[in-house]
Scaffold this motif. Structure first.
Motif, PDB file in Angstrom:
ATOM      1  N   UNK A  79     -71.966  13.426   4.837  1.00  0.00           N
ATOM      2  CA  UNK A  79     -72.063  14.667   5.626  1.00  0.00           C
ATOM      3  C   UNK A  79     -72.900  14.360   6.734  1.00  0.00           C
ATOM      4  N   UNK A  80     -73.684  13.290   7.005  1.00  0.00           N
ATOM      5  CA  UNK A  80     -74.556  12.940   8.052  1.00  0.00           C
ATOM      6  C   UNK A  80     -73.628  12.345   9.018  1.00  0.00           C
ATOM      7  N   UNK A  81     -74.297  12.338  10.144  1.00  0.00           N
ATOM      8  CA  UNK A  81     -73.637  11.765  11.367  1.00  0.00           C
ATOM      9  C   UNK A  81     -74.124  10.363  11.657  1.00  0.00           C
ATOM     10  N   UNK A  82     -73.392   9.527  12.082  1.00  0.00           N
ATOM     11  CA  UNK A  82     -73.913   8.210  12.504  1.00  0.00           C
ATOM     12  C   UNK A  82     -73.387   7.683  13.920  1.00  0.00           C
ATOM     13  N   UNK A  83     -73.936   6.960  14.656  1.00  0.00           N
ATOM     14  CA  UNK A  83     -73.406   6.707  15.868  1.00  0.00           C
ATOM     15  C   UNK A  83     -73.571   5.039  15.931  1.00  0.00           C
ATOM     16  N   UNK A  84     -72.400   4.246  16.039  1.00  0.00           N
ATOM     17  CA  UNK A  84     -72.579   2.808  16.515  1.00  0.00           C
ATOM     18  C   UNK A  84     -72.456   2.546  17.903  1.00  0.00           C
ATOM     19  N   UNK A  85     -72.853   1.498  18.268  1.00  0.00           N
ATOM     20  CA  UNK A  85     -73.088   1.125  19.537  1.00  0.00           C
ATOM     21  C   UNK A  85     -72.478  -0.330  19.727  1.00  0.00           C
ATOM     22  N   UNK A  86     -71.624  -0.609  20.769  1.00  0.00           N
ATOM     23  CA  UNK A  86     -71.195  -1.705  21.319  1.00  0.00           C
ATOM     24  C   UNK A  86     -71.469  -1.974  22.530  1.00  0.00           C
ATOM     25  N   UNK A  87     -71.871  -3.261  22.912  1.00  0.00           N
ATOM     26  CA  UNK A  87     -71.868  -3.703  24.395  1.00  0.00           C
ATOM     27  C   UNK A  87     -71.213  -4.870  24.474  1.00  0.00           C
ATOM     28  N   UNK A  88     -70.186  -4.959  25.268  1.00  0.00           N
ATOM     29  CA  UNK A  88     -69.024  -5.989  25.497  1.00  0.00           C
ATOM     30  C   UNK A  88     -69.676  -7.175  26.321  1.00  0.00           C
ATOM     31  N   UNK A  89     -68.956  -8.198  26.232  1.00  0.00           N
ATOM     32  CA  UNK A  89     -69.630  -9.230  27.261  1.00  0.00           C
ATOM     33  C   UNK A  89     -69.253  -8.726  28.749  1.00  0.00           C
ATOM     34  N   UNK A  90     -70.358  -8.794  29.519  1.00  0.00           N
ATOM     35  CA  UNK A  90     -70.137  -8.262  30.880  1.00  0.00           C
ATOM     36  C   UNK A  90     -68.941  -8.830  31.589  1.00  0.00           C
ATOM     37  N   UNK A  91     -68.469  -8.023  32.207  1.00  0.00           N
ATOM     38  CA  UNK A  91     -67.222  -7.934  32.884  1.00  0.00           C
ATOM     39  C   UNK A  91     -65.869  -7.828  32.194  1.00  0.00           C
ATOM     40  N   UNK A  92     -65.841  -7.851  30.813  1.00  0.00           N
ATOM     41  CA  UNK A  92     -64.718  -7.681  30.163  1.00  0.00           C
ATOM     42  C   UNK A  92     -64.465  -5.954  30.194  1.00  0.00           C
ATOM     43  N   UNK A  93     -63.114  -5.858  30.640  1.00  0.00           N
ATOM     44  CA  UNK A  93     -62.526  -4.621  30.884  1.00  0.00           C
ATOM     45  C   UNK A  93     -61.864  -4.034  29.412  1.00  0.00           C
ATOM     46  N   UNK A  94     -61.585  -4.846  28.506  1.00  0.00           N
ATOM     47  CA  UNK A  94     -60.934  -4.623  27.353  1.00  0.00           C
ATOM     48  C   UNK A  94     -62.040  -4.395  26.219  1.00  0.00           C
ATOM     49  N   UNK A  95     -62.184  -3.382  25.678  1.00  0.00           N
ATOM     50  CA  UNK A  95     -62.984  -3.148  24.327  1.00  0.00           C
ATOM     51  C   UNK A  95     -62.220  -2.446  23.029  1.00  0.00           C
ATOM     52  N   UNK A  96     -62.517  -3.005  21.997  1.00  0.00           N
ATOM     53  CA  UNK A  96     -61.863  -2.919  21.000  1.00  0.00           C
ATOM     54  C   UNK A  96     -62.810  -2.450  19.874  1.00  0.00           C
ATOM     55  N   UNK A  97     -62.255  -1.337  18.879  1.00  0.00           N
ATOM     56  CA  UNK A  97     -62.932  -1.321  17.663  1.00  0.00           C
ATOM     57  C   UNK A  97     -62.101  -1.564  16.472  1.00  0.00           C
ATOM     58  N   UNK A  98     -62.763  -2.292  15.375  1.00  0.00           N
ATOM     59  CA  UNK A  98     -61.947  -2.544  14.063  1.00  0.00           C
ATOM     60  C   UNK A  98     -62.694  -2.083  13.024  1.00  0.00           C
ATOM     61  N   UNK A  99     -62.254  -2.067  12.048  1.00  0.00           N
ATOM     62  CA  UNK A  99     -62.934  -1.902  10.726  1.00  0.00           C
ATOM     63  C   UNK A  99     -62.639  -2.557   9.630  1.00  0.00           C
ATOM     64  N   UNK A 100     -63.409  -2.901   8.541  1.00  0.00           N
ATOM     65  CA  UNK A 100     -62.874  -3.794   7.419  1.00  0.00           C
ATOM     66  C   UNK A 100     -63.841  -2.937   6.272  1.00  0.00           C
ATOM     67  N   UNK A 101     -62.983  -2.649   5.408  1.00  0.00           N
ATOM     68  CA  UNK A 101     -63.289  -1.592   4.188  1.00  0.00           C
ATOM     69  C   UNK A 101     -63.341  -2.474   2.905  1.00  0.00           C
ATOM     70  N   UNK A 102     -64.084  -2.588   2.070  1.00  0.00           N
ATOM     71  CA  UNK A 102     -64.307  -3.012   0.806  1.00  0.00           C
ATOM     72  C   UNK A 102     -63.395  -4.310   0.764  1.00  0.00           C
ATOM     73  N   UNK A 103     -63.521  -5.287   1.435  1.00  0.00           N
ATOM     74  CA  UNK A 103     -62.765  -6.587   0.989  1.00  0.00           C
ATOM     75  C   UNK A 103     -61.200  -6.650   1.511  1.00  0.00           C
ATOM     76  N   UNK A 104     -60.787  -5.602   2.164  1.00  0.00           N
ATOM     77  CA  UNK A 104     -59.539  -5.509   2.528  1.00  0.00           C
ATOM     78  C   UNK A 104     -59.369  -6.087   3.821  1.00  0.00           C
ATOM     79  N   UNK A 105     -58.084  -6.002   4.715  1.00  0.00           N
ATOM     80  CA  UNK A 105     -57.865  -6.420   5.979  1.00  0.00           C
ATOM     81  C   UNK A 105     -58.667  -5.891   6.945  1.00  0.00           C
ATOM     82  N   UNK A 106     -59.140  -6.552   8.183  1.00  0.00           N
ATOM     83  CA  UNK A 106     -59.636  -5.895   9.191  1.00  0.00           C
ATOM     84  C   UNK A 106     -58.411  -4.844  10.018  1.00  0.00           C
ATOM     85  N   UNK A 107     -58.903  -3.750  10.246  1.00  0.00           N
ATOM     86  CA  UNK A 107     -58.010  -2.830  10.879  1.00  0.00           C
ATOM     87  C   UNK A 107     -58.303  -2.325  12.141  1.00  0.00           C
ATOM     88  N   UNK A 108     -57.572  -2.327  13.089  1.00  0.00           N
ATOM     89  CA  UNK A 108     -57.684  -1.848  14.379  1.00  0.00           C
ATOM     90  C   UNK A 108     -58.022  -0.331  14.369  1.00  0.00           C
TER      91      UNK A 108
END
Lengths: 116, 118
Positions: A16-45
Motif C-alpha cells: 500500500x505504500x509508494x516507492x520511487x526508483x531512480x536510474x541514471x543512464x550512461x551519459x549521452x545514451x538516448x535509450x533507457x529501458x526498465x526491466x524487472x525480475x520477479x522471484x527467480x523468473x526471467x527478466x521481463x521488459x
C-alpha cells in the motif's frame, strides 16, 4: 566513464505504500529501458524511453506503475500503491544507437524491492 | 511472440574445463540479435557476446564463443578454460531487428546458474 547507476539498491516497504526508483543512464545514451525480475523468473521488459519520450510501454503491468524521464536524462519508476507481487529486482539499462554496431544495452546493478 | 528457453537451471564445471550453456529461441522475424549477459553475485549485468541473425560466423570474445545454429534456433554459450570468477548467473537474450538501431526490447531466458569448482 560512469556506468548505469540505480538508487536505492534495496527498498523494503509495506503493502500500500509508494516507492520511487531512480536510474541514471550512461551519459549521452538516448535509450533507457526498465526491466524487472520477479522471484527467480526471467527478466521481463517494462518500458523503453528514447530521450524523454516513451517509445514502448507495453510491458508495464498496470496503472500502479508510472515511469518518467524528464529532460531525457535520469528516469524514475514509481509504484503506487505497492502490492506483494511487485517484489523483485528492477533493472535499468541504457544504450546508444551507433551505425555498424550491435548497440548492447548496459545494465545497472538493479534495485531489489521487497513489499511486505 | 518471442521466447528464450534456457533448460539448465544450474551447471557445474571444474576449473580450467570448458562448459556449454544452452539457449534456444523462438521468433518469426528474419532479423534479430542474440546476447549473453553474466550476472555475478554482486548483481550487475555484464554484457558478454553478441550474435546477429545474418552473421555467418560464430561470435567469439576471448574465452567466450557462441555456437550459433540458426536452423535449430539455438545460440549456446561456450566458456573455455573456466575460472572461479566465472561462477555467476548467465542470461541469454534476444532482440528483434538488426543491430544498428537498439530500439527493441530484450527478451530474456530464465538464466543458468554456473558454478566453477576448484
Amino acid at each position: 566513464e560512469a556506468g548505469v547507476t540505480q538508487f536505492p539498491s534495496h527498498s523494503v516497504i509495506e503493502k500500500g505504500q509508494t516507492v520511487t526508483l531512480r536510474c541514471d543512464p550512461i551519459s549521452g545514451h538516448d535509450n533507457l529501458y526498465w526491466y524487472r525480475r520477479v522471484m527467480g523468473k526471467e527478466i521481463k521488459f517494462l518500458l523503453h524511453f528514447v530521450k524523454e519520450s516513451k517509445q514502448d510501454e507495453s510491458g508495464m503491468p498496470n496503472n500502479r506503475f508510472l515511469a518518467e524521464r524528464t529532460g531525457g536524462t535520469y528516469s524514475t519508476l514509481k509504484v503506487q500503491p505497492a502490492e506483494l507481487e511487485d517484489s523483485g529486482v528492477y533493472f535499468c539499462a541504457s544504450s546508444q544507437d551507433r551505425t555498424g554496431r550491435y548497440n548492447e544495452q548496459f545494465f545497472g546493478p538493479g534495485t531489489r524491492l521487497t513489499v511486505l | 511472440a518471442q521466447k528464450i528457453t534456457q533448460t539448465q537451471p544450474g551447471m557445474f564445471v571444474q576449473e580450467k574445463e570448458a562448459v556449454t550453456l544452452d539457449c534456444t529461441y523462438d521468433t518469426s522475424d528474419q532479423s534479430y540479435g542474440l546476447f549473453w549477459y553474466k550476472q555475478p553475485s554482486s548483481g550487475e549485468m555484464i554484457f558478454l557476446i553478441y550474435q546477429g541473425s545474418y552473421d555467418e560466423q560464430n561470435a567469439t570474445e576471448g574465452r567466450y564463443s557462441l555456437n550459433f545454429q540458426k536452423a535449430r534456433k539455438s545460440a549456446n554459450l561456450v566458456i573455455s578454460a573456466s575460472q572461479l570468477g566465472d561462477s555467476a548467473m548467465y542470461f541469454c537474450a534476444m532482440r528483434e531487428g538488426r543491430g544498428e538501431t537498439s530500439g527493441s526490447r530484450l527478451t530474456f531466458g530464465e538464466g543458468t546458474q554456473l558454478t566453477v569448482n576448484p
